[in-house]
Design an enzyme around this catalytic site. Structure first.
Site, PDB file in Angstrom:
ATOM      1  CB  SER A  21     -32.351 -49.516  40.642  1.00  0.00           C
ATOM      2  OG  SER A  21     -31.715 -50.567  39.460  1.00  0.00           O
ATOM      3  CG  ASN A  79     -24.808 -60.551  39.671  1.00  0.00           C
ATOM      4  OD1 ASN A  79     -25.885 -60.023  39.191  1.00  0.00           O
ATOM      5  ND2 ASN A  79     -25.234 -61.706  40.693  1.00  0.00           N
ATOM      6  CB  THR A 117      -4.836 -22.705  69.840  1.00  0.00           C
ATOM      7  OG1 THR A 117      -4.432 -22.314  70.875  1.00  0.00           O
ATOM      8  CG2 THR A 117      -3.528 -22.990  69.293  1.00  0.00           C
ATOM      9  CG  HIS A 118      -7.878 -23.850  73.110  1.00  0.00           C
ATOM     10  ND1 HIS A 118      -8.522 -25.127  73.302  1.00  0.00           N
ATOM     11  CD2 HIS A 118      -6.834 -23.605  72.982  1.00  0.00           C
ATOM     12  CE1 HIS A 118      -7.199 -25.800  73.349  1.00  0.00           C
ATOM     13  NE2 HIS A 118      -6.161 -24.935  73.385  1.00  0.00           N
ATOM     14  CB  SER A 156     -32.723 -11.012  56.809  1.00  0.00           C
ATOM     15  OG  SER A 156     -33.891 -10.965  57.634  1.00  0.00           O
ATOM     16  CE  LYS A 204     -28.552 -11.147  59.469  1.00  0.00           C
ATOM     17  NZ  LYS A 204     -28.756 -11.788  60.745  1.00  0.00           N
ATOM     18  CG  ASN A 250     -28.494 -13.461  56.970  1.00  0.00           C
ATOM     19  OD1 ASN A 250     -27.889 -12.741  57.824  1.00  0.00           O
ATOM     20  ND2 ASN A 250     -29.247 -13.690  56.668  1.00  0.00           N
ATOM     21  CD  GLU A 287     -25.191 -19.248  57.517  1.00  0.00           C
ATOM     22  OE1 GLU A 287     -26.717 -19.427  57.325  1.00  0.00           O
ATOM     23  OE2 GLU A 287     -24.658 -18.683  57.942  1.00  0.00           O
ATOM     24  CE1 TYR A 311     -25.884 -56.639  42.713  1.00  0.00           C
ATOM     25  CE2 TYR A 311     -28.426 -58.238  42.857  1.00  0.00           C
ATOM     26  CZ  TYR A 311     -27.983 -57.504  42.744  1.00  0.00           C
ATOM     27  OH  TYR A 311     -28.773 -56.349  42.691  1.00  0.00           O
ATOM     28  CD  GLN A 362     -31.875 -51.978  42.351  1.00  0.00           C
ATOM     29  OE1 GLN A 362     -32.011 -52.716  41.883  1.00  0.00           O
ATOM     30  NE2 GLN A 362     -32.841 -51.730  43.429  1.00  0.00           N
ATOM     31  CE  LYS A 386     -26.918 -49.405  40.348  1.00  0.00           C
ATOM     32  NZ  LYS A 386     -26.494 -50.720  41.571  1.00  0.00           N
TER      33      LYS A 386
HETATM   34  N1  ARG Z   1     -30.306 -54.000  39.480  1.00  0.00           N
HETATM   35  C1  ARG Z   1     -29.249 -54.619  39.633  1.00  0.00           C
HETATM   36  C2  ARG Z   1     -28.565 -53.660  40.565  1.00  0.00           C
HETATM   37  O1  ARG Z   1     -28.562 -52.536  40.520  1.00  0.00           O
HETATM   38  C3  ARG Z   1     -28.356 -55.181  38.568  1.00  0.00           C
HETATM   39  C4  ARG Z   1     -28.287 -56.308  39.056  1.00  0.00           C
HETATM   40  C5  ARG Z   1     -28.470 -57.797  39.065  1.00  0.00           C
HETATM   41  N2  ARG Z   1     -28.815 -58.760  39.632  1.00  0.00           N
HETATM   42  C6  ARG Z   1     -29.303 -59.603  40.206  1.00  0.00           C
HETATM   43  N3  ARG Z   1     -28.534 -60.509  40.402  1.00  0.00           N
HETATM   44  N4  ARG Z   1     -30.650 -59.374  40.455  1.00  0.00           N
HETATM   45  O2  ARG Z   1     -27.942 -53.845  41.606  1.00  0.00           O
END
Ligand code: ARG
Length: 463
Positions: free
Chosen positions: A29, A116, A161-162, A283, A289, A291, A296, A323, A328, A331
């Protein structure tokens, strides 16, 4: 990194085969959670200070670790840090560098801690700041809407309305409806801070720890309000993530709705507002145009925000405690939603400062479609003491007559009206006046000019 005899990072000592290359590449990650480096270092420094205070590590080691962490922070800020994607995440990258800088004593950093609790601590600190940033931008948005409302208290338009003309309203009243929405968003983000203010640090992997740690100390130093109460729940809880993603989605809905409103009002068919050249695009084929692309864009981006929320809900559904790697994903979803919401609000603010109101056209449109019919029915209730249903019927007959004869209500003759409702006299014509209609809506929350001015003042005070 301190290596064992097989030359593997220490947390992999019991794993005899290297993991699949593809998993190594995509299972980490780092590219996402790099963004947490500052929070990771902040939390680690407080953690080792606590370990020292509790006599779990000595002064020298504590200082070495803190020195190393500060140096790593500098390296990252100055872009001199060598990120290693083979190390799963930002936490392992920082710890690895700490070993390189201060040697084996770096290993004391992970006493009474697990990734964790580490990862959620970092994440909550980050999300608190992000939440406050969104609230700040929402204040700017509200302020921009109020400025426009202030200039348009007496601008008359049809309320729909509508998407059919319903009753006359002040344009400011329409705008203030969005202030209500964004105020609710602020409230939602603010109340999310409650859960974000519970400190996860110290629950370790899932059970808590046998070391004599002081969670109240880290709570205070990291500016949380209190420590979390159950170690298993703590490492598996991502409610604070859902809260953020939901609040972002709700806010995106509001952005999308005002965007859609502006697109309609700006259309050639409605022509109630005009967007300045700063917020339109041309455009490639039609030279004439202009726009409303940015609007949007805002409407379209909302889909992504819902997607992130649904991804997280789905990840959590049926996930046992505690966990799992599944978590993961959290994030990336939050970072995407945050970036998108922030960009959208900034773009919306730009739009709010760059549109003009076609007051003449608004008034013209407000005169279409027997928009004061309800006022006429109300008048009969008040003046003739009719039950509303009877007044409604008599009004409908008058409208039918006017429509058949292609006349507006104020173009009718009193004799024509009297033929349908003999008890009416020419006093009734006042209710066909749009301004009269608007200013009669004095009930709390209604569209009368006086109400609106009061509301603008009160919203300003709340900012
Ligand atoms: N990269 C992991 C995450 O973002 C970190 C936590 C890892 N813990 C584990 N027991 N592998 O969730």
């Amino acid at each position: 990194m301190s290596k064992n005899k097989n030359n593997k990072p220490i947390w992999n000592t019991r794993i005899s085969k290297v993991s699949s290359n593809l998993f190594k590449k995509v299972g980490g990650s780092l590219l996402i959670d790099k963004r947490l480096f500052n929070e990771d270092i902040e939390a680690s420094i407080v953690h080792v200070e606590m370990l020292f205070k509790q006599k779990l590590i000595n002064f020298k080691i504590k200082n070495k670790i803190v020195w190393g962490l500060n140096r790593i922070r500098n390296e990252i800020i100055k872009k001199k840090f060598q990120f290693n994607e083979n190390l799963e995440d930002i936490h392992m990258n920082i710890e690895n560098r700490l070993f390189e800088l201060i040697g084996e004593e770096a290993g004391f950093i992970h006493t009474a801690r697990s990734r964790n609790d580490q990862v959620i601590t970092d994440f909550k600190i980050w999300l608190k700041k992000a939440t406050k940033e969104i609230i700040k931008i929402l204040n700017i948005t509200i302020n921009n809407i109020l400025k426009s409302a202030n200039k348009n208290v007496e601008t008359i338009m049809p309320g729909f309305t509508h998407l059919k003309n319903a009753q006359p309203v002040s344009f400011a009243h329409y705008l203030l409806a969005y202030v209500e929405m964004f105020n609710r968003d602020k409230k939602r983000f603010n109340s999310n801070l409650d859960n974000l203010n519970e400190n996860p640090l110290g629950v370790a992997a899932l059970t808590g720890t046998s070391f004599n740690i002081d969670r109240l100390y880290t709570t205070k130093k990291l500016k949380f309000n209190k420590p979390t109460k159950n170690s298993i729940d703590t490492v598996s809880d991502r409610d604070f993530v859902i809260d953020f993603l939901y609040s972002s989605s709700a806010c995106s809905i509001h952005i999308s709705r005002i965007a859609e409103e502006f697109i309609i009002w700006n259309s050639d068919a409605f022509n109630l507002i005009s967007l300045s050249d700063k917020i339109v695009t041309g455009s490639s084929i039609m030279p004439q145009k202009k726009n409303p692309d940015p609007l949007e864009f805002l409407r379209g981006k909302t889909g992504g925000s819902f997607g992130n929320l649904f991804s997280m809900l789905t990840i959590l559904k049926g996930l046992p405690l505690s966990y799992f790697k599944d978590l993961q994903e959290d994030k990336e979803l939050v970072f995407k939603s945050f970036d998108q919401l922030k960009n959208s609000l900034i773009i919306l603010n730009d739009i709010l400062k760059n549109f003009s109101v076609n007051k003449k056209r608004m008034l013209e449109l407000a005169n279409v479609g027997y928009i004061t019919a309800t006022d006429l029915a109300d008048y009969m209730v008040k003046e003739l003491n009719y039950p509303f249903r009877k007044a409604y019927l008599q009004t409908a007959k008058i409208i039918n007559f006017a429509e058949k004869n292609k006349k507006k209500l104020n173009e009718l003759k009193i004799e024509e009206i009297k033929k349908i409702e003999p008890k009416l006299n020419s006093d009734v014509f006042k209710v066909f006046d749009l301004k009269y209609s608007i200013n009669s809506k004095t009930s709390f929350g209604g569209t009368s000019f006086v109400n609106i001015k009061k509301m603008i003042r009160s919203y300003k005070k709340d900012l």
